[in-house]
Design a protein around this motif. Structure first.
Motif, mmCIF file in Angstrom:
data_model
loop_
_atom_site.group_PDB
_atom_site.id
_atom_site.type_symbol
_atom_site.label_atom_id
_atom_site.label_comp_id
_atom_site.label_asym_id
_atom_site.label_seq_id
_atom_site.Cartn_x
_atom_site.Cartn_y
_atom_site.Cartn_z
ATOM 1 N N MET A 292 0.830 -1.205 0.000
ATOM 2 C CA MET A 292 0.000 0.000 0.000
ATOM 3 C C MET A 292 0.866 1.257 0.000
ATOM 4 S SD MET A 292 -3.054 -1.033 -0.249
ATOM 5 C CE MET A 292 -3.859 0.519 0.042
ATOM 6 N N THR A 293 1.968 1.201 0.727
ATOM 7 C CA THR A 293 2.894 2.349 0.722
ATOM 8 C C THR A 293 3.434 2.598 -0.677
ATOM 9 O OG1 THR A 293 3.516 1.913 3.017
ATOM 10 C CG2 THR A 293 5.004 3.299 1.720
ATOM 11 N N SER A 294 3.769 1.493 -1.378
ATOM 12 C CA SER A 294 4.266 1.621 -2.752
ATOM 13 C C SER A 294 3.200 2.200 -3.670
ATOM 14 C CB SER A 294 4.732 0.260 -3.262
ATOM 15 O OG SER A 294 5.124 0.344 -4.620
ATOM 16 N N VAL A 295 1.931 1.747 -3.475
ATOM 17 C CA VAL A 295 0.837 2.278 -4.312
ATOM 18 C C VAL A 295 0.662 3.768 -4.075
ATOM 19 C CG1 VAL A 295 -1.656 2.209 -4.670
ATOM 20 C CG2 VAL A 295 -0.369 0.076 -4.508
ATOM 21 N N LYS A 296 0.693 4.183 -2.804
ATOM 22 C CA LYS A 296 0.543 5.605 -2.501
ATOM 23 C C LYS A 296 1.697 6.419 -3.103
ATOM 24 C CE LYS A 296 -2.024 4.996 1.811
ATOM 25 N NZ LYS A 296 -2.003 5.192 3.301
ATOM 26 N N ALA A 297 2.916 5.890 -3.020
ATOM 27 C CA ALA A 297 4.074 6.605 -3.585
ATOM 28 C C ALA A 297 3.954 6.731 -5.101
ATOM 29 C CB ALA A 297 5.363 5.874 -3.206
ATOM 30 N N GLN A 298 3.483 5.661 -5.740
ATOM 31 C CA GLN A 298 3.323 5.718 -7.202
ATOM 32 C C GLN A 298 2.211 6.684 -7.602
ATOM 33 O OE1 GLN A 298 2.735 1.552 -7.640
ATOM 34 N NE2 GLN A 298 4.910 1.081 -7.341
ATOM 35 N N MET A 299 1.127 6.713 -6.801
ATOM 36 C CA MET A 299 0.057 7.667 -7.088
ATOM 37 C C MET A 299 0.558 9.099 -6.928
ATOM 38 S SD MET A 299 -2.686 6.037 -7.988
ATOM 39 C CE MET A 299 -3.967 7.230 -7.701
ATOM 40 N N THR A 300 1.346 9.315 -5.879
ATOM 41 C CA THR A 300 1.921 10.657 -5.678
ATOM 42 C C THR A 300 2.834 11.035 -6.826
ATOM 43 O OG1 THR A 300 1.817 10.358 -3.274
ATOM 44 C CG2 THR A 300 3.280 12.085 -4.110
ATOM 45 N N GLU A 301 3.645 10.074 -7.272
ATOM 46 C CA GLU A 301 4.556 10.344 -8.391
ATOM 47 C C GLU A 301 3.780 10.649 -9.673
ATOM 48 O OE1 GLU A 301 8.318 8.239 -10.735
ATOM 49 O OE2 GLU A 301 7.410 7.278 -8.981
ATOM 50 N N LEU A 302 2.684 9.895 -9.882
ATOM 51 C CA LEU A 302 1.851 10.162 -11.060
ATOM 52 C C LEU A 302 1.211 11.545 -10.998
ATOM 53 C CD1 LEU A 302 -0.019 6.787 -11.732
ATOM 54 C CD2 LEU A 302 1.548 7.976 -13.274
ATOM 55 N N ALA A 303 0.709 11.902 -9.832
ATOM 56 C CA ALA A 303 0.088 13.223 -9.687
ATOM 57 C C ALA A 303 1.105 14.334 -9.937
ATOM 58 C CB ALA A 303 -0.527 13.359 -8.291
ATOM 59 N N SER A 304 2.318 14.156 -9.403
ATOM 60 C CA SER A 304 3.371 15.158 -9.612
ATOM 61 C C SER A 304 3.749 15.257 -11.093
ATOM 62 C CB SER A 304 4.593 14.805 -8.774
ATOM 63 O OG SER A 304 5.655 15.700 -9.025
ATOM 64 N N LEU A 305 3.858 14.084 -11.730
ATOM 65 C CA LEU A 305 4.220 14.083 -13.151
ATOM 66 C C LEU A 305 3.145 14.751 -13.999
ATOM 67 C CD1 LEU A 305 6.062 13.226 -15.453
ATOM 68 C CD2 LEU A 305 4.985 10.977 -15.414
ATOM 69 N N ILE A 306 1.883 14.473 -13.692
ATOM 70 C CA ILE A 306 0.790 15.094 -14.461
ATOM 71 C C ILE A 306 0.785 16.609 -14.244
ATOM 72 C CG2 ILE A 306 -1.715 15.259 -14.633
ATOM 73 C CD1 ILE A 306 -1.819 12.249 -14.054
ATOM 74 N N GLY A 307 1.040 17.038 -13.009
ATOM 75 C CA GLY A 307 1.113 18.480 -12.752
ATOM 76 C C GLY A 307 2.241 19.133 -13.527
ATOM 77 N N ASP A 308 3.386 18.460 -13.576
ATOM 78 C CA ASP A 308 4.512 18.998 -14.351
ATOM 79 C C ASP A 308 4.180 19.072 -15.831
ATOM 80 O OD1 ASP A 308 5.932 19.258 -12.043
ATOM 81 O OD2 ASP A 308 7.085 17.399 -12.304
ATOM 82 N N LEU A 309 3.509 18.033 -16.319
ATOM 83 C CA LEU A 309 3.126 18.028 -17.737
ATOM 84 C C LEU A 309 2.142 19.158 -18.049
ATOM 85 C CD1 LEU A 309 2.710 14.207 -18.427
ATOM 86 C CD2 LEU A 309 4.495 15.723 -19.316
ATOM 87 N N GLN A 310 1.206 19.415 -17.156
ATOM 88 C CA GLN A 310 0.266 20.520 -17.370
ATOM 89 C C GLN A 310 0.995 21.854 -17.399
ATOM 90 O OE1 GLN A 310 -2.483 19.866 -14.139
ATOM 91 N NE2 GLN A 310 -3.953 18.807 -15.456
ATOM 92 N N GLU A 311 1.988 21.998 -16.553
ATOM 93 C CA GLU A 311 2.755 23.240 -16.540
ATOM 94 C C GLU A 311 3.533 23.426 -17.829
ATOM 95 O OE1 GLU A 311 4.517 26.782 -15.378
ATOM 96 O OE2 GLU A 311 2.820 25.704 -14.481
ATOM 97 N N LEU A 312 4.138 22.341 -18.313
ATOM 98 C CA LEU A 312 4.938 22.438 -19.532
ATOM 99 C C LEU A 312 4.071 22.509 -20.781
ATOM 100 C CD1 LEU A 312 7.831 19.950 -18.785
ATOM 101 C CD2 LEU A 312 7.931 22.433 -18.848
ATOM 102 N N ALA A 313 2.815 22.050 -20.681
ATOM 103 C CA ALA A 313 1.933 22.114 -21.851
ATOM 104 C C ALA A 313 1.524 23.535 -22.169
ATOM 105 C CB ALA A 313 0.680 21.259 -21.616
ATOM 106 N N ARG A 314 1.674 24.444 -21.222
ATOM 107 C CA ARG A 314 1.329 25.837 -21.471
ATOM 108 C C ARG A 314 2.364 26.454 -22.399
ATOM 109 N NH1 ARG A 314 0.817 29.504 -16.295
ATOM 110 N NH2 ARG A 314 3.087 29.271 -16.363
#
Length: 474
Positions: A292-314
């Motif tokens: 479960m800790t690994s799942v939470k870490a991967q979800m956090t990493e995905l959320a961070s990556l998507i946020g970075d992608l949204q920033e760079l998509a501008r």
């Protein structure tokens, strides 16, 4: 007037240019032709007047004419062809040869006879309706057995001597002008076609790009004129579009690659949890907690990556948001608090002098946080991070392994990660976002090896140690 103008605007550009050239030439030729006609007319009239003033006849002719008019029957000698000679006495009685029509006597002619003026020059119409140019001067005649008599002598020539050459000249000028206008129209059309050939090539290139989306098309550039500038601009535009499309494709490919790893790991963990529920085989509590800790870490990493992608998509040219005067030292202090939470085992020192900048608060805070996150990520356990803000220069120094010199030129590229950092969490977008945010705020960022090991990240932003005064209200 609106109708013809609308029809002219509806014509192709080369036709309008040819029409414009033909019209300009027609106006110029017409002006020259009219000026030439009037100058020639003035010269011919002057020559005719000069010829009349200089006309002389033998005194015997005048005596013979006077005697003829008195009825002596004397035969008259011939005069110059086209010349009319007329005698005028003080009472206005005229005497002319039988081959010429009498001319009307004007007041100016009588004034010459009476000695009131030296000469008279005017236009008139004879008894046959022929327009004549008349010159009158004083004279004296004496018939056989008659006393001498003061008279006026009028010399006249038909105005047709001028009108006929002028009419011929008018026709010649009209024909030459017509030929010139037609030739100018043809030349204008040829010039328009030759001059607009690069525009046609540009139009074909644009239509080709719109039809095929082939951004590799380039137009040959010759010269330094406006067409050459337009061609260069088009080539630069297509090159920029091609680069943008390539970057977009690369961003999608890199994003897919970066997303694949956490998604694969997340799917594997979820499948393990689902299989455990389906088969009824319980996973040991410690393993389940780690899972479960690994799942939470991967979800956090995905959320961070998507946020970075949204920033760079501008887009780079897009409005970054409302710029405000903000305290950089306060933002750095907030970022330091977050960094201490992420690296509790690290020692973080800070010297923050006041500095106010104009930027987007959220974007600038994220940039400072990213720089500190990098320092926390690469610092050894129990290491030290030094943060100094002095006169707009924010320096973050860690004591980690540092960045090799051959990798420094790539640290701000999207998705680029050092081979030594591939196993660490992150997407390779943090420093790219930092560089973009700092540049939008009018500053610059630099990464360099630190003395004694580690890396120094330096952010320079224009500003002032004191906030600007608020404008007066009201």
């Amino acid at each position: 007037m609106t109708g013809p103008l609308r029809r002219i605007r509806a014509l192709p550009l080369r036709s309008r240019l040819a029409l414009l050239v033909a019209t300009a030439v027609a106006v110029a030729v017409a002006a020259v032709a009219v000026a030439c006609w009037f100058v020639t007319k003035a010269q011919l009239e002057h020559q005719q007047d000069t010829s009349l003033r200089n006309t002389t006849v033998d005194g015997r002719y005048l005596t013979s004419l006077y005697s003829y008019c008195l009825g002596t029957g004397q035969q008259l000698p011939r005069t110059d062809s086209g010349l009319t000679v007329q005698l005028i006495d003080a009472q206005g009685t005229v005497c002319t040869d039988p081959e010429s029509a009498a001319l009307p006597v004007t007041a100016s002619d009588l004034a010459v006879v009476n000695g009131e003026r030296p000469t008279a020059l005017h236009s008139s119409t004879d008894a046959d309706g022929v327009k004549m140019r008349v010159f009158t001067k004083p004279g004296e005649v004496k018939g056989v057995g008659q006393p001498s008599l003061k008279i006026g002598i009028s010399f006249a020539r038909p105005l047709s001597e001028i009108d006929k050459p002028l009419t011929t000249l008018a026709w010649v000028l009209l024909i030459v002008s017509g030929i010139g206008v037609v030739g100018a129209g043809a030349a204008g059309l040829w010039v328009a076609r030759s001059g607009l050939r690069p525009v046609d090539e540009l139009t074909e290139a644009v239509e080709h790009v719109a039809r095929t989306e082939d951004l590799t098309v380039r137009i040959p550039v010759e010269g330094e004129d406006e067409i050459a500038r337009l061609s260069r601009s088009f080539n630069s535009m297509t090159a920029s579009l091609a680069t943008s499309r390539d970057r977009q494709a690369q961003l999608i490919a890199d994003a897919g690659h970066e997303l694949r790893t956490p998604l694969t790991s997340l799917r594997t963990n979820v499948e393990l949890l689902a299989r455990s529920d389906e088969t009824g085989r319980a996973i040991p509590p410690d393993d389940r907690r780690a899972l479960m800790t690994s799942v939470k870490a991967q979800m956090t990493e995905l959320a961070s990556l998507i946020g970075d992608l949204q920033e760079l998509a501008r887009p780079d040219a897009a409005d970054p948001g409302p710029l405000q005067v903000i305290a950089l030292h306060d933002i750095a202090r907030t970022a330091l608090d977050r960094a201490r939470l992420r690296g509790p085992e690290l020692t973080i020192t800070a010297e923050l002098a006041p500095w106010y900048v104009r930027a987007e608060p959220a974007a600038l805070e994220r940039a400072v946080v990213n720089v500190l996150d990098n320092a926390v990520k690469f610092s050894p356990h129990g290491g030290t991070i030094d943060v100094v803000l002095h006169r707009g220069e924010l320096m973050v120094r860690d004591h980690g392994p540092g960045i090799p010199a051959d990798e420094l030129p790539h640290v701000f590229e999207r998705f680029w990660r050092s081979p030594s950092a591939r196993q660490l969490p992150g997407s390779g977008l943090g420093l790219s976002i930092v560089a973009r945010t700092v540049q939008q705020a009018g500053g610059e960022i630099d990464l360099r090896p630190a003395e004694g090991g580690g890396t120094e990240a330096v952010i320079r932003l224009p500003g002032a140690p004191q906030p600007p005064p608020e404008p007066p209200r009201g």
